[in-house]
Motif scaffolding. Structure first.
Motif, PDB file in Angstrom:
ATOM      1  N   THR A  48       0.853  -1.188   0.000  1.00 39.48           N
ATOM      2  CA  THR A  48       0.000   0.000   0.000  1.00 39.48           C
ATOM      3  C   THR A  48       0.887   1.235   0.000  1.00 39.48           C
ATOM      4  OG1 THR A  48      -0.145   0.412   2.388  1.00 39.48           O
ATOM      5  CG2 THR A  48      -1.610  -1.279   1.468  1.00 39.48           C
ATOM      6  N   ARG A  49       0.269   2.386  -0.109  1.00 41.39           N
ATOM      7  CA  ARG A  49       1.045   3.636  -0.096  1.00 41.39           C
ATOM      8  C   ARG A  49       1.649   3.928   1.275  1.00 41.39           C
ATOM      9  NH1 ARG A  49      -3.423   6.221  -3.078  1.00 41.39           N
ATOM     10  NH2 ARG A  49      -3.695   4.020  -3.532  1.00 41.39           N
ATOM     11  N   LEU A  50       1.265   3.190   2.307  1.00 43.01           N
ATOM     12  CA  LEU A  50       1.877   3.323   3.628  1.00 43.01           C
ATOM     13  C   LEU A  50       2.648   2.071   4.011  1.00 43.01           C
ATOM     14  CD1 LEU A  50      -0.912   5.247   5.617  1.00 43.01           C
ATOM     15  CD2 LEU A  50       1.251   6.140   4.715  1.00 43.01           C
ATOM     16  N   GLY A  51       3.185   1.402   2.997  1.00 40.63           N
ATOM     17  CA  GLY A  51       3.998   0.218   3.239  1.00 40.63           C
ATOM     18  C   GLY A  51       3.211  -1.066   3.156  1.00 40.63           C
ATOM     19  N   LEU A  52       3.859  -2.172   3.499  1.00 45.11           N
ATOM     20  CA  LEU A  52       3.199  -3.467   3.487  1.00 45.11           C
ATOM     21  C   LEU A  52       2.262  -3.569   4.693  1.00 45.11           C
ATOM     22  CD1 LEU A  52       6.145  -5.883   2.584  1.00 45.11           C
ATOM     23  CD2 LEU A  52       4.237  -5.225   1.111  1.00 45.11           C
ATOM     24  N   LEU A  53       0.996  -3.857   4.429  1.00 42.87           N
ATOM     25  CA  LEU A  53       0.037  -4.063   5.506  1.00 42.87           C
ATOM     26  C   LEU A  53      -0.273  -5.545   5.622  1.00 42.87           C
ATOM     27  CD1 LEU A  53      -2.550  -1.132   5.242  1.00 42.87           C
ATOM     28  CD2 LEU A  53      -0.390  -1.255   6.511  1.00 42.87           C
ATOM     29  N   HIS A  54      -0.146  -6.049   6.834  1.00 41.03           N
ATOM     30  CA  HIS A  54      -0.479  -7.438   7.121  1.00 41.03           C
ATOM     31  C   HIS A  54      -1.982  -7.540   7.330  1.00 41.03           C
ATOM     32  CE1 HIS A  54      -1.136 -10.673  10.248  1.00 41.03           C
ATOM     33  NE2 HIS A  54      -0.611 -11.366   9.256  1.00 41.03           N
ATOM     34  N   VAL A  55      -2.625  -8.456   6.600  1.00 40.73           N
ATOM     35  CA  VAL A  55      -4.060  -8.681   6.755  1.00 40.73           C
ATOM     36  C   VAL A  55      -4.310 -10.162   6.980  1.00 40.73           C
ATOM     37  CG1 VAL A  55      -4.624  -6.684   5.325  1.00 40.73           C
ATOM     38  CG2 VAL A  55      -4.559  -8.947   4.292  1.00 40.73           C
ATOM     39  N   VAL A  56      -5.382 -10.451   7.692  1.00 41.39           N
ATOM     40  CA  VAL A  56      -5.776 -11.831   7.989  1.00 41.39           C
ATOM     41  C   VAL A  56      -7.102 -12.087   7.281  1.00 41.39           C
ATOM     42  CG1 VAL A  56      -6.209 -13.549   9.777  1.00 41.39           C
ATOM     43  CG2 VAL A  56      -4.664 -11.618  10.242  1.00 41.39           C
ATOM     44  N   LEU A  57      -7.096 -13.023   6.344  1.00 42.75           N
ATOM     45  CA  LEU A  57      -8.282 -13.359   5.562  1.00 42.75           C
ATOM     46  C   LEU A  57      -8.894 -14.641   6.100  1.00 42.75           C
ATOM     47  CD1 LEU A  57      -6.736 -12.847   1.996  1.00 42.75           C
ATOM     48  CD2 LEU A  57      -7.998 -11.167   3.350  1.00 42.75           C
ATOM     49  N   THR A  58     -10.198 -14.586   6.379  1.00 37.64           N
ATOM     50  CA  THR A  58     -10.897 -15.752   6.911  1.00 37.64           C
ATOM     51  C   THR A  58     -12.275 -15.826   6.282  1.00 37.64           C
ATOM     52  OG1 THR A  58      -9.815 -15.262   9.027  1.00 37.64           O
ATOM     53  CG2 THR A  58     -11.466 -17.003   9.030  1.00 37.64           C
ATOM     54  N   GLY A  59     -12.712 -17.039   5.922  1.00 39.27           N
ATOM     55  CA  GLY A  59     -14.056 -17.240   5.404  1.00 39.27           C
ATOM     56  C   GLY A  59     -14.189 -16.881   3.942  1.00 39.27           C
ATOM     57  N   SER A  60     -15.431 -16.712   3.501  1.00 38.24           N
ATOM     58  CA  SER A  60     -15.725 -16.360   2.112  1.00 38.24           C
ATOM     59  C   SER A  60     -17.092 -15.672   2.073  1.00 38.24           C
ATOM     60  CB  SER A  60     -15.734 -17.605   1.230  1.00 38.24           C
ATOM     61  OG  SER A  60     -16.732 -18.513   1.649  1.00 38.24           O
ATOM     62  N   GLY A  61     -17.343 -15.000   0.948  1.00 34.76           N
ATOM     63  CA  GLY A  61     -18.598 -14.276   0.795  1.00 34.76           C
ATOM     64  C   GLY A  61     -18.347 -12.792   0.671  1.00 34.76           C
ATOM     65  N   HIS A  62     -19.356 -11.982   0.973  1.00 30.77           N
ATOM     66  CA  HIS A  62     -19.189 -10.529   0.926  1.00 30.77           C
ATOM     67  C   HIS A  62     -18.112 -10.125   1.933  1.00 30.77           C
ATOM     68  CE1 HIS A  62     -22.485  -9.724  -1.790  1.00 30.77           C
ATOM     69  NE2 HIS A  62     -23.310 -10.419  -1.039  1.00 30.77           N
ATOM     70  N   PRO A  63     -17.202  -9.231   1.540  1.00 34.55           N
ATOM     71  CA  PRO A  63     -16.093  -8.876   2.431  1.00 34.55           C
ATOM     72  C   PRO A  63     -16.480  -7.866   3.510  1.00 34.55           C
ATOM     73  CG  PRO A  63     -15.859  -7.738   0.328  1.00 34.55           C
ATOM     74  CD  PRO A  63     -17.041  -8.661   0.188  1.00 34.55           C
ATOM     75  N   ILE A  64     -15.793  -7.980   4.638  1.00 34.31           N
ATOM     76  CA  ILE A  64     -15.832  -6.978   5.707  1.00 34.31           C
ATOM     77  C   ILE A  64     -14.388  -6.632   6.061  1.00 34.31           C
ATOM     78  CG2 ILE A  64     -16.656  -6.341   7.991  1.00 34.31           C
ATOM     79  CD1 ILE A  64     -18.538  -8.718   7.936  1.00 34.31           C
ATOM     80  N   VAL A  65     -13.974  -5.402   5.785  1.00 37.11           N
ATOM     81  CA  VAL A  65     -12.661  -4.928   6.222  1.00 37.11           C
ATOM     82  C   VAL A  65     -12.783  -4.468   7.667  1.00 37.11           C
ATOM     83  CG1 VAL A  65     -10.899  -3.148   5.918  1.00 37.11           C
ATOM     84  CG2 VAL A  65     -11.881  -4.274   3.914  1.00 37.11           C
ATOM     85  N   MET A  66     -11.843  -4.916   8.514  1.00 34.82           N
ATOM     86  CA  MET A  66     -11.854  -4.593   9.945  1.00 34.82           C
ATOM     87  C   MET A  66     -10.555  -3.881  10.298  1.00 34.82           C
ATOM     88  SD  MET A  66     -13.307  -8.225  11.426  1.00 34.82           S
ATOM     89  CE  MET A  66     -14.941  -8.849  10.976  1.00 34.82           C
ATOM     90  N   TRP A  67     -10.667  -2.627  10.747  1.00 31.03           N
ATOM     91  CA  TRP A  67      -9.490  -1.794  11.067  1.00 31.03           C
ATOM     92  C   TRP A  67      -9.573  -1.420  12.545  1.00 31.03           C
ATOM     93  CZ3 TRP A  67      -6.513   0.968   6.945  1.00 31.03           C
ATOM     94  CH2 TRP A  67      -5.536   1.835   7.446  1.00 31.03           C
ATOM     95  N   PRO A  68      -8.546  -1.728  13.344  1.00 30.56           N
ATOM     96  CA  PRO A  68      -8.644  -1.535  14.795  1.00 30.56           C
ATOM     97  C   PRO A  68      -8.233  -0.138  15.253  1.00 30.56           C
ATOM     98  CG  PRO A  68      -6.610  -2.626  14.274  1.00 30.56           C
ATOM     99  CD  PRO A  68      -7.318  -2.424  12.961  1.00 30.56           C
ATOM    100  N   SER A  69      -8.151  -0.007  16.559  1.00 31.39           N
ATOM    101  CA  SER A  69      -7.748   1.224  17.232  1.00 31.39           C
ATOM    102  C   SER A  69      -6.233   1.412  17.183  1.00 31.39           C
ATOM    103  CB  SER A  69      -8.206   1.142  18.697  1.00 31.39           C
ATOM    104  OG  SER A  69      -7.607   2.138  19.480  1.00 31.39           O
ATOM    105  N   LEU A  70      -5.815   2.637  17.422  1.00 39.76           N
ATOM    106  CA  LEU A  70      -4.421   2.936  17.708  1.00 39.76           C
ATOM    107  C   LEU A  70      -3.931   2.011  18.819  1.00 39.76           C
ATOM    108  CD1 LEU A  70      -2.291   5.224  16.963  1.00 39.76           C
ATOM    109  CD2 LEU A  70      -3.090   6.385  19.020  1.00 39.76           C
ATOM    110  N   LEU A  71      -2.684   1.550  18.710  1.00 40.84           N
ATOM    111  CA  LEU A  71      -2.013   0.631  19.647  1.00 40.84           C
ATOM    112  C   LEU A  71      -2.447  -0.816  19.495  1.00 40.84           C
ATOM    113  CD1 LEU A  71      -1.313   3.386  21.069  1.00 40.84           C
ATOM    114  CD2 LEU A  71      -1.383   2.110  23.227  1.00 40.84           C
ATOM    115  N   MET A  72      -3.555  -1.075  18.801  1.00 40.65           N
ATOM    116  CA  MET A  72      -4.053  -2.439  18.664  1.00 40.65           C
ATOM    117  C   MET A  72      -3.727  -2.994  17.276  1.00 40.65           C
ATOM    118  SD  MET A  72      -5.523  -3.226  21.600  1.00 40.65           S
ATOM    119  CE  MET A  72      -4.083  -2.385  22.304  1.00 40.65           C
ATOM    120  N   ASP A  73      -3.863  -4.333  17.149  1.00 39.49           N
ATOM    121  CA  ASP A  73      -3.653  -4.978  15.858  1.00 39.49           C
ATOM    122  C   ASP A  73      -4.903  -5.757  15.471  1.00 39.49           C
ATOM    123  OD1 ASP A  73      -3.593  -7.292  17.411  1.00 39.49           O
ATOM    124  OD2 ASP A  73      -1.436  -7.594  17.213  1.00 39.49           O
TER     125      ASP A  73
END
Length: 275
Positions: free
Chosen positions: A10-35
């Motif tokens: 991405t434009r802010l470097g490599l972002l680690h994402v965890v993909l689980t399941g299938s179907g319509h997507p839901i992107v989940m972005w946490p709080s500051l300090l959290m992963d």
């Protein structure tokens, strides 16, 4: 259910994402300090019907370290980078605090890429002087201590968790402190400056959001109290505000069953409406 760990450029470097399941997507972005682990209970609950995409945000978790501050526009564009890399035209978005601010930015700036937004424990307002001063002191202390160390751990608990969680959910307190301590100090300095100290007022921007939006708050949230959540909800046309008792700034981890039921009902309503 298998979880697939990938890194996406991405434009802010490599972002680690965890993909689980299938179907319509839901992107989940946490709080500051959290992963991405903030969303473990939601991933377990929704991955049977959706493709969950839990993000380690810039400078956090297994994502690239940050070498500079960033803007919310850049973070929203990172969501587009993730969708493009995965070949996904649109997504639901679930965000907490920093994630809620980015979810609102993404919904306003990329309306053709979002189905609905669930914005938890966030704000649409710039940081008041007292909060900016408090977090400048926090940054000085992080530099001196080399990260989140005592006595900062007590400040993290007070900012993120309420008295109910402190009293009755020791496992959540341990999880929050374990993740917070693992943050790269230099990345954390850039992130705190960008998300808190230099945070823009987004009320005008959020007034252009057109997708269905649920705003969720914790009644015990000391960082963004309910009146601030109400200001955010008022800025978003047609949004719904729900306040959860016994929860503070990290409701997804504090009261996961309630969050899952609430988000599930919201998504079911969207499916029924669109169907």
């Amino acid at each position: 259910m298998d979880r697939r760990h990938i890194h996406i450029p991405t434009r802010l470097g490599l972002l680690h994402v965890v993909l689980t399941g299938s179907g319509h997507p839901i992107v989940m972005w946490p709080s500051l300090l959290m992963d991405a682990a903030l969303w473990d209970a939601q991933v377990d609950y929704f991955a049977g019907d959706f493709l969950t995409i839990a993000v380690d945000p810039p400078g956090h978790g297994r994502s690239s370290r940050l070498g500079r501050p960033f803007t919310f526009d850049e973070c929203a564009a990172c969501v587009v980078d993730i969708l493009d890399q995965l070949g996904l035209p649109r997504t639901h978005f679930l965000g907490n605090s920093w994630g809620a601010m980015i979810g609102g930015t993404f919904a306003a700036e990329f309306p053709d890429r979002i189905e609905s937004a669930i914005l938890m424990n966030g704000t649409a307002s710039s940081a008041p002087l007292a909060q900016r001063t408090q977090y400048r002191m926090l940054l000085m202390t992080i530099r001196i201590l080399g990260g989140i160390r005592p006595p900062l751990t007590g400040s993290v608990v007070r900012a993120f968790l309420g008295p109910t969680t402190e009293r009755t959910r020791p496992q959540v307190v341990r999880q929050v402190l374990d993740v917070a301590r693992r943050n790269d100090p230099a990345s954390l300095v850039h992130a705190v400056r960008s998300v808190v100290i230099d945070r823009p007022d987004q009320r005008d921007l959020f007034s252009s959001i057109t997708c269905p939006t649920l705003v969720v708050g914790g009644r015990e949230d000391r960082t963004f109290p309910v009146p601030e959540l109400q200001v955010m909800a008022d800025a978003i046309p047609g949004s719904q505000l729900v306040v959860l008792d016994g929860a503070a700034h990290l409701a997804a981890a504090e009261v996961p069953d309630e969050v899952n039921r609430l988000v599930g009902a919201f998504l079911a309503d969207r499916a029924a409406t669109s169907g």
